[in-house]
Design an enzyme around this catalytic site. Structure first.
Site, mmCIF file in Angstrom:
data_model
loop_
_atom_site.group_PDB
_atom_site.id
_atom_site.type_symbol
_atom_site.label_atom_id
_atom_site.label_comp_id
_atom_site.label_asym_id
_atom_site.label_seq_id
_atom_site.Cartn_x
_atom_site.Cartn_y
_atom_site.Cartn_z
ATOM 1 N N ARG A 134 0.859 -1.189 0.000
ATOM 2 C CA ARG A 134 0.000 0.000 0.000
ATOM 3 C C ARG A 134 0.894 1.237 0.000
ATOM 4 N NH1 ARG A 134 -5.080 1.028 4.073
ATOM 5 N NH2 ARG A 134 -4.265 3.122 4.383
ATOM 6 N N ARG A 145 0.647 10.627 8.654
ATOM 7 C CA ARG A 145 -0.728 10.175 8.939
ATOM 8 C C ARG A 145 -1.001 10.216 10.437
ATOM 9 N NH1 ARG A 145 -0.224 4.544 6.122
ATOM 10 N NH2 ARG A 145 -2.344 4.110 6.836
HETATM 11 P P1 AP5 Z 1 -6.123 -2.581 9.514
HETATM 12 O O1 AP5 Z 1 -7.302 -3.371 9.951
HETATM 13 O O2 AP5 Z 1 -5.862 -2.448 8.068
HETATM 14 O O3 AP5 Z 1 -6.156 -1.145 10.203
HETATM 15 P P2 AP5 Z 1 -6.891 0.176 9.757
HETATM 16 O O4 AP5 Z 1 -7.247 0.902 11.008
HETATM 17 O O5 AP5 Z 1 -7.980 -0.132 8.791
HETATM 18 O O6 AP5 Z 1 -5.664 0.900 9.060
HETATM 19 P P3 AP5 Z 1 -5.599 1.795 7.751
HETATM 20 O O7 AP5 Z 1 -4.177 1.901 7.394
HETATM 21 O O8 AP5 Z 1 -6.565 1.313 6.725
HETATM 22 O O9 AP5 Z 1 -6.109 3.146 8.358
HETATM 23 P P4 AP5 Z 1 -6.039 4.576 7.774
HETATM 24 O O10 AP5 Z 1 -7.034 5.285 8.609
HETATM 25 O O11 AP5 Z 1 -4.678 5.132 7.723
HETATM 26 O O12 AP5 Z 1 -6.424 4.364 6.236
HETATM 27 P P5 AP5 Z 1 -7.719 4.632 5.360
HETATM 28 O O13 AP5 Z 1 -7.722 3.644 4.284
HETATM 29 O O14 AP5 Z 1 -8.921 4.818 6.194
HETATM 30 O O15 AP5 Z 1 -4.845 -3.193 10.261
HETATM 31 C C1 AP5 Z 1 -3.559 -2.704 9.961
HETATM 32 C C2 AP5 Z 1 -2.562 -3.881 9.975
HETATM 33 O O16 AP5 Z 1 -2.477 -4.387 11.296
HETATM 34 C C3 AP5 Z 1 -2.996 -5.051 9.085
HETATM 35 O O17 AP5 Z 1 -1.852 -5.578 8.481
HETATM 36 C C4 AP5 Z 1 -3.634 -6.024 10.068
HETATM 37 O O18 AP5 Z 1 -3.498 -7.339 9.655
HETATM 38 C C5 AP5 Z 1 -2.842 -5.758 11.352
HETATM 39 N N1 AP5 Z 1 -3.628 -5.968 12.582
HETATM 40 C C6 AP5 Z 1 -4.938 -5.643 12.794
HETATM 41 N N2 AP5 Z 1 -5.325 -5.949 14.049
HETATM 42 C C7 AP5 Z 1 -4.219 -6.467 14.668
HETATM 43 C C8 AP5 Z 1 -3.977 -6.980 15.989
HETATM 44 N N3 AP5 Z 1 -4.944 -7.007 16.921
HETATM 45 N N4 AP5 Z 1 -2.731 -7.409 16.272
HETATM 46 C C9 AP5 Z 1 -1.733 -7.381 15.333
HETATM 47 N N5 AP5 Z 1 -1.916 -6.924 14.055
HETATM 48 C C10 AP5 Z 1 -3.137 -6.468 13.725
HETATM 49 O O19 AP5 Z 1 -7.372 6.072 4.740
HETATM 50 C C11 AP5 Z 1 -6.267 6.232 3.872
HETATM 51 C C12 AP5 Z 1 -6.166 7.681 3.427
HETATM 52 O O20 AP5 Z 1 -7.343 8.033 2.667
HETATM 53 C C13 AP5 Z 1 -6.103 8.728 4.547
HETATM 54 O O21 AP5 Z 1 -4.777 8.915 5.004
HETATM 55 C C14 AP5 Z 1 -6.662 9.963 3.838
HETATM 56 O O22 AP5 Z 1 -5.683 10.548 3.005
HETATM 57 C C15 AP5 Z 1 -7.744 9.380 2.945
HETATM 58 N N6 AP5 Z 1 -9.061 9.351 3.607
HETATM 59 C C16 AP5 Z 1 -9.785 8.237 3.926
HETATM 60 N N7 AP5 Z 1 -10.932 8.574 4.534
HETATM 61 C C17 AP5 Z 1 -10.953 9.919 4.591
HETATM 62 C C18 AP5 Z 1 -11.863 10.867 5.141
HETATM 63 N N8 AP5 Z 1 -12.999 10.481 5.750
HETATM 64 N N9 AP5 Z 1 -11.557 12.190 5.052
HETATM 65 C C19 AP5 Z 1 -10.416 12.597 4.437
HETATM 66 N N10 AP5 Z 1 -9.508 11.761 3.915
HETATM 67 C C20 AP5 Z 1 -9.765 10.424 3.991
HETATM 68 MG MG MG Z 2 -8.392 0.451 6.806
#
Ligand code: AP5
Ligand code: MG
Length: 190
Positions: A134, A145
């Site tokens: 990613r 972030r």
């Molecule tokens: P995972 O479940 O993928 O965690 P996550 O919280 O979904 O992490 P993201 O990286 O998706 O969050 P994010 O908020 O940065 O990204 P988003 O896509 O929303 O777990 C992460 C890892 O840990 C995985 O490998 C998993 O296997 C592991 N894991 C999980 N649980 C575990 C445990 N208990 N123990 C050990 N390992 C574990 O957003 C991306 C970008 O999009 C943002 O930066 C922004 O630019 C934009 N964006 C998205 N939404 C908006 C919005 N509403 N407004 C403005 N910009 C936005």
């Molecule tokens: Mg996510």
């Protein structure tokens, strides 16, 4: 309807736990990050705008995100409820979500905060970056972030406390223990 906001820093497990919540409750899952990454993959105008911001760890402007979310909500039919993953991320988005749901005779049922120490978030995301590639899972972007989360998104905890919806969950440890805590929190708000 059951409307769940799953909340937490980058890497806190929002996507991972959403999949389990969807399986148990039969909800629709709206992940704004997934929506944006799909637009990037398709090479749309929205995708190009989003890519420049995501690659720098910055948020997409509120107006654009609210528009995207409204169109996703409008596209649902016969939904049992929605899990909102990655939205809201600002106070303005939280207010907009409340208005959108209220207009439909609905409200957020529970806001689930997954709390994970920053060192662990970094380890998880660097590992995922190596495995899945990613684009925003590199050290420099992860740091940005995390700053954006602390400054613009973390204040939503108090916003949802004031709204009576906030549930705290310790987000490190066994996946199933975390999920059991989430289910207990949801049941306490139904
Ligand atoms: P995972 O479940 O993928 O965690 P996550 O919280 O979904 O992490 P993201 O990286 O998706 O969050 P994010 O908020 O940065 O990204 P988003 O896509 O929303 O777990 C992460 C890892 O840990 C995985 O490998 C998993 O296997 C592991 N894991 C999980 N649980 C575990 C445990 N208990 N123990 C050990 N390992 C574990 O957003 C991306 C970008 O999009 C943002 O930066 C922004 O630019 C934009 N964006 C998205 N939404 C908006 C919005 N509403 N407004 C403005 N910009 C936005
Ligand atoms: Mg996510």
């Amino acid at each position: 309807m059951l409307n769940i906001v799953i909340f937490g820093a980058p890497g806190s497990g929002k996507g991972t736990q959403s999949a389990k919540i969807v399986e148990k409750y039969g909800l629709d899952h709206i992940s704004t990050g997934d929506v944006l990454r799909a637009e990037i993959a398709k090479g749309t105008e929205l995708g190009n705008t989003a890519k420049a911001l995501i690659d720098h760890g910055q948020l997409i402007p509120d107006e654009l995100m609210v528009e995207i979310l409204a169109s996703k909500l409008d596209a649902l039919s016969g939904s049992k409820g929605v899990i909102f993953d990655g939205f809201p991320r600002t106070i303005a988005q939280a207010g907009a979500l409340k208005s959108m749901l209220n207009e439909r005779g609905e409200d957020v049922t529970a806001m689930i905060e997954l709390d994970v120490p920053e060192e662990e978030l970094m380890v998880r995301l660097l590992k995922r970056g190596e495995e899945s590639g990613r684009a925003d899972d590199n050290e420099e972007t992860i740091k940005k972030r995390l700053v954006v989360y602390a400054e613009q998104t973390a204040p939503l905890k108090d916003w949802y406390k004031n709204d009576g919806k906030h549930c705290y969950i310790k987000g490190s440890g066994e996946l199933d223990r975390i999920f059991a805590d989430i289910v207990a929190a949801i049941e306490s708000k139904i």
